[in-house]
Enzyme design. Structure first.
Site, PDB file in Angstrom:
ATOM      1  N   PRO A  68       4.408  -2.642   0.536  1.00 25.44           N
ATOM      2  CA  PRO A  68       3.362  -3.432  -0.123  1.00 25.44           C
ATOM      3  C   PRO A  68       2.232  -3.718   0.858  1.00 25.44           C
ATOM      4  O   PRO A  68       2.475  -4.212   1.957  1.00 25.44           O
ATOM      5  CB  PRO A  68       4.085  -4.708  -0.554  1.00 25.44           C
ATOM      6  N   LEU A  69       1.006  -3.402   0.450  1.00 30.48           N
ATOM      7  CA  LEU A  69      -0.144  -3.449   1.360  1.00 30.48           C
ATOM      8  C   LEU A  69      -1.321  -4.132   0.678  1.00 30.48           C
ATOM      9  O   LEU A  69      -1.893  -3.593  -0.274  1.00 30.48           O
ATOM     10  CB  LEU A  69      -0.548  -2.027   1.770  1.00 30.48           C
ATOM     11  N   THR A  70      -1.679  -5.310   1.146  1.00 30.07           N
ATOM     12  CA  THR A  70      -2.854  -5.996   0.620  1.00 30.07           C
ATOM     13  C   THR A  70      -4.098  -5.165   0.933  1.00 30.07           C
ATOM     14  O   THR A  70      -4.344  -4.817   2.084  1.00 30.07           O
ATOM     15  CB  THR A  70      -2.982  -7.387   1.252  1.00 30.07           C
ATOM     16  N   TYR A  97       4.502 -16.915   2.594  1.00 27.74           N
ATOM     17  CA  TYR A  97       4.047 -17.303   1.261  1.00 27.74           C
ATOM     18  C   TYR A  97       5.104 -18.207   0.622  1.00 27.74           C
ATOM     19  O   TYR A  97       6.061 -18.611   1.284  1.00 27.74           O
ATOM     20  CB  TYR A  97       3.694 -16.055   0.457  1.00 27.74           C
ATOM     21  N   GLY A 155       3.701   1.280   6.278  1.00 23.71           N
ATOM     22  CA  GLY A 155       2.479   0.601   5.880  1.00 23.71           C
ATOM     23  C   GLY A 155       1.232   1.388   6.211  1.00 23.71           C
ATOM     24  O   GLY A 155       0.735   2.171   5.409  1.00 23.71           O
TER      25      GLY A 155
END
Length: 358
Positions: free
Chosen positions: A27-29, A181, A315
């Site tokens: 998962p990569l913002t 988070y 990533g």
């Protein structure tokens, strides 16, 4: 690359899916979802990377008013569901598999991005410093400590997010319990000093994750649900007094759920908290274990061959190499990622990295 890379190309069955390889796109913002809406540019980006054994999307908001980055996508309304459905359809048409990472930012949410709505967390302790976003730098604010009623509403939001992810055609969901988070803020004792049932002891600190997980499992079969944790990562002012013990507790606690996978980040972005958290996970966790953080293809292949893990997520390598598995298979050179364009708002540094076929 000098190691035997064969283990990276062995298929693996998760639930009713067969992954053709062990490369997972982490998962990569990426901050391309303007107004929290998935779009055509994101569709191109994910479709380009459909050769991954599994794609996990960037963190996706289950609740409105919880933005931490300005342009992260959401999964809380029908328009977002329809837009995500176009992306999952395109990925599937290319033979790919894709999970959605569902997420609540907690105290990392930035009021300036959320109509000055106050953030929430386990306790009223703010992250130090400022949030750097594509639209500016903003101070973090002291969050409100969640009441049990507030916690119940967030659990409902995770359930709705899981339902919406299913409607949008995803193959499963990953619960984001990492990187400082909301769920991570409850898990680690550096940010949770509550004295109610959501704190005070191991069972209490893991209760929010448990309640969210059980809500998600009311929507999805267990083999279509994963969890990501980061017991060492100091990002967002996080710390735990005994991260190895935390891993051991979590692995034992999660074993009965027989999930699709447990996704563990092995290090600390800040390089401050040092410990081996992968070995206890390998020892105790009975399901599929996914490891992440700085693995080269050679090291990843060795970890798989040595049965340290079952999957490895990459990533920045997937940011710069849309065809990463093929490049590794053919021993082709890898493109170099450009951090300056990681969070820009257009195709540069997003969909313009060349594939071998180009």
């Amino acid at each position: 690359m000098t190691a035997d890379i064969t283990p990276l190309f062995q298929p693996l069955t998760i639930g009713d899916m067969q992954l053709p390889n062990r490369f997972v796109m982490a998962p990569l913002t990426r901050c391309r979802a303007i107004n929290h809406m998935p779009n055509a540019l994101m569709k191109e980006y994910y479709t380009q990377r459909a050769s991954a054994g599994l794609i996990i999307t960037e963190c996706t908001m289950v609740s409105p008013g919880t933005s931490a980055f300005a342009h992260e996508p959401g999964i809380y309304n029908d328009e977002q569901v329809a837009a995500w459905k176009e992306i999952t359809d395109a990925v599937h048409a290319r033979g790919g598999r894709i999970f959605m990472q569902i997420w609540h930012a907690g105290r990392a949410a930035v009021p300036a991005l959320n109509n000055n709505q106050a953030p929430v967390s386990a306790e009223p302790t703010a992250i130090s410093g400022t949030a750097r976003t594509p639209v500016g730098e903003f101070p973090y604010q002291t969050p409100e400590a969640l009441t049990e009623a507030g916690i119940r509403e967030i659990i409902k939001d995770f359930r709705t997010g899981a339902e919406n992810a299913r409607k949008a055609g995803f193959d499963g969901v990953e619960i984001h319990a990492a990187n400082g988070y909301l769920i991570d803020q409850f898990l680690r004792d550096g940010s949770n000093h509550r004295d109610d049932e959501y704190g005070n002891h191991w069972h209490g600190r893991v209760k929010l994750l448990t309640d969210v997980l059980e809500a998600v499992l009311s929507v999805w079969d267990n083999r279509h649900v994963g969890i990501r944790i980061s017991p060492l990562n100091g990002f967002n002012d996080m710390k735990d007094s005994d991260p190895v013990a935390l891993v051991r507790y979590l692995c034992s606690h999660l074993n009965p759920y027989d999930l699709a996978y447990l996704h563990i980040m092995r290090g600390d972005f800040r390089g401050e908290q040092l410990a081996d958290v992968v070995s206890p996970a390998t020892e105790i966790y009975k399901g599929q274990l996914m490891v992440n953080m700085g693995y080269t293809p050679d090291e990843a292949a060795e970890a798989l061959a040595d049965h340290v893990a079952d999957l490895v997520s990459f990533g920045s390598a997937f940011i710069a190499n849309p065809d990463l598995p093929e490049r590794v298979r053919t021993h082709a050179p890898l493109n170099t990622p450009d951090p300056a364009t990681f969070y820009s708002q257009g195709p540069e540094g997003y969909t313009d990295y060349p594939s071998l076929s180009a």
